[in-house]
Design an enzyme around this catalytic site. Sequence first.
Site, mmCIF file in Angstrom:
data_model
loop_
_atom_site.group_PDB
_atom_site.id
_atom_site.type_symbol
_atom_site.label_atom_id
_atom_site.label_comp_id
_atom_site.label_asym_id
_atom_site.label_seq_id
_atom_site.Cartn_x
_atom_site.Cartn_y
_atom_site.Cartn_z
ATOM 1 N N GLN A 206 0.846 -1.184 0.000
ATOM 2 C CA GLN A 206 0.000 0.000 0.000
ATOM 3 C C GLN A 206 0.889 1.244 0.000
ATOM 4 O O GLN A 206 1.863 1.330 0.751
ATOM 5 C CB GLN A 206 -0.881 0.009 1.238
ATOM 6 C CG GLN A 206 -1.882 -1.134 1.285
ATOM 7 C CD GLN A 206 -2.536 -1.243 2.646
ATOM 8 O OE1 GLN A 206 -1.852 -1.433 3.644
ATOM 9 N NE2 GLN A 206 -3.852 -1.133 2.696
ATOM 10 N N ASP A 256 -6.711 -1.869 -6.129
ATOM 11 C CA ASP A 256 -7.628 -1.171 -5.217
ATOM 12 C C ASP A 256 -7.293 0.320 -5.130
ATOM 13 O O ASP A 256 -7.319 0.906 -4.044
ATOM 14 C CB ASP A 256 -7.543 -1.785 -3.815
ATOM 15 C CG ASP A 256 -7.946 -3.251 -3.788
ATOM 16 O OD1 ASP A 256 -8.629 -3.694 -4.725
ATOM 17 O OD2 ASP A 256 -7.572 -3.949 -2.825
ATOM 18 N N ARG A 320 -13.921 -4.395 -6.666
ATOM 19 C CA ARG A 320 -14.343 -5.435 -5.733
ATOM 20 C C ARG A 320 -14.789 -4.760 -4.443
ATOM 21 O O ARG A 320 -14.392 -3.630 -4.141
ATOM 22 C CB ARG A 320 -13.221 -6.431 -5.451
ATOM 23 C CG ARG A 320 -11.954 -5.817 -4.856
ATOM 24 C CD ARG A 320 -10.906 -6.898 -4.620
ATOM 25 N NE ARG A 320 -9.625 -6.350 -4.168
ATOM 26 C CZ ARG A 320 -8.584 -7.107 -3.822
ATOM 27 N NH1 ARG A 320 -8.667 -8.427 -3.876
ATOM 28 N NH2 ARG A 320 -7.457 -6.539 -3.417
ATOM 29 N N TRP A 322 -14.680 -4.194 -0.476
ATOM 30 C CA TRP A 322 -13.681 -4.343 0.577
ATOM 31 C C TRP A 322 -14.426 -4.722 1.855
ATOM 32 O O TRP A 322 -15.071 -3.886 2.479
ATOM 33 C CB TRP A 322 -12.897 -3.042 0.749
ATOM 34 C CG TRP A 322 -11.897 -3.059 1.875
ATOM 35 C CD1 TRP A 322 -11.375 -4.150 2.504
ATOM 36 C CD2 TRP A 322 -11.311 -1.916 2.517
ATOM 37 N NE1 TRP A 322 -10.487 -3.775 3.482
ATOM 38 C CE2 TRP A 322 -10.438 -2.410 3.527
ATOM 39 C CE3 TRP A 322 -11.437 -0.541 2.347
ATOM 40 C CZ2 TRP A 322 -9.704 -1.555 4.345
ATOM 41 C CZ3 TRP A 322 -10.706 0.303 3.166
ATOM 42 C CH2 TRP A 322 -9.835 -0.195 4.145
#
EC number: 3.1.1.11
Length: 401
Positions: A206, A256, A320, A322
């Site tokens: 991340q 993401d 998607r 989370w």
Amino acid sequence: MSLTAVLTAVTLALLAPGTPARPILSTTEAAPFVPANYLGFSGTYADPVADPWRPAPIRTPARPGFTVGPQGFATVQDAVDAAYRAGGTARRWIAVRPGTYTGTVFIPEGSPPLTIYGTGRAEDVKLQFTIDATVTPAQWAAQVNPGGRYAEGDPAWPMFQSCATRTSATAGLCATVVWARSTDLQLKNLTITNTLLDTVDRGTHQALALRTDADRTQLEGLRLISRQDTLLTNADDVARIARVSVRDTYVEGDTDFVFGRAAAVFTGCTFRLVSSRKDSGGVIFAPNTAPGFRYGFLVTRSRIVADDGYVTAPTGRLGRAWDQGASATGYLPGITPNGQLVIRDSYIGAGFDTLAPWAPAATTARPFSASVAEGRDVNDVDFNRLWEYANHGPGSALQPW
């Protein structure tokens, strides 16, 4: 699968209800999913209050109160601190002259309404830093604060300390270049880059460019660049609604890279999935909307594209859910966040899996499944809430057969 079977499957997805793997809203179902509703409520998720917010285009004055660059403040953080100390409830403007500004920027709660904007093209006004969420909190603190730029008594000191003193193994979502916790913030004409980029493997790294935590945040004409978790539109108080308006903004990443709990509207934006670090299975959106709240992310009149690596091998995913916080329990209907997203009236380019554009949920790997039953409830907690309506382009459900 034969070509005939592929054509049949895609043709079925032309119209509502679509398929369980690629659901399509009907005109009636799509009617509530408009900016006015996503931005129309404040308060708590349990008891939302009608509170229309209609953000106008961001205005910039001829004479800002604060300037960053030659003959002004050396850093954006210095200007933010000065504006915070000036206080008041009137909006204050911080103009950032063209240049590259290396370091983090923390905008604390309690700041007056701020507009931070580049005076040149967004490409020429660069805020950047290299930080990876895999470092420990102590390593994060050493990297972010090598010369003591954050010190006790500074407006942003509590934000710095909240991350530096974390007891978790890693820095997590503190790994961001710009972090904003102030209400009524406006950012315009800036490039914000987490320059970790392709220096790491394709694993979980991340590396946020921008994190926003507060209500009524406006982002306009930005360039936001990273790989995983580029833009977090967050609600720092998990019980309260935070609204974000994003216009004419470019967002780049591979995993993401647009995510969060906020009620966010993206208008006229470009989202670009890149393969330079992760060459397959990349995911753009990952909302973690409160399960009882109808409005998570709305993408309208925008462009969703992928680079040549994905166009050659179309494995990209639009998004998607989370399932935040459910790693130990698995998805719990009505308790676990259930990401809500509508992509409508937008262009979807090549490079995406046209039959199954939605990936299993993050955290739980809950398989994607949407209801296609007659009279379905589009907010049924037993199904995913990721939808399309009236999109076009080679990666959309609407194919030019």
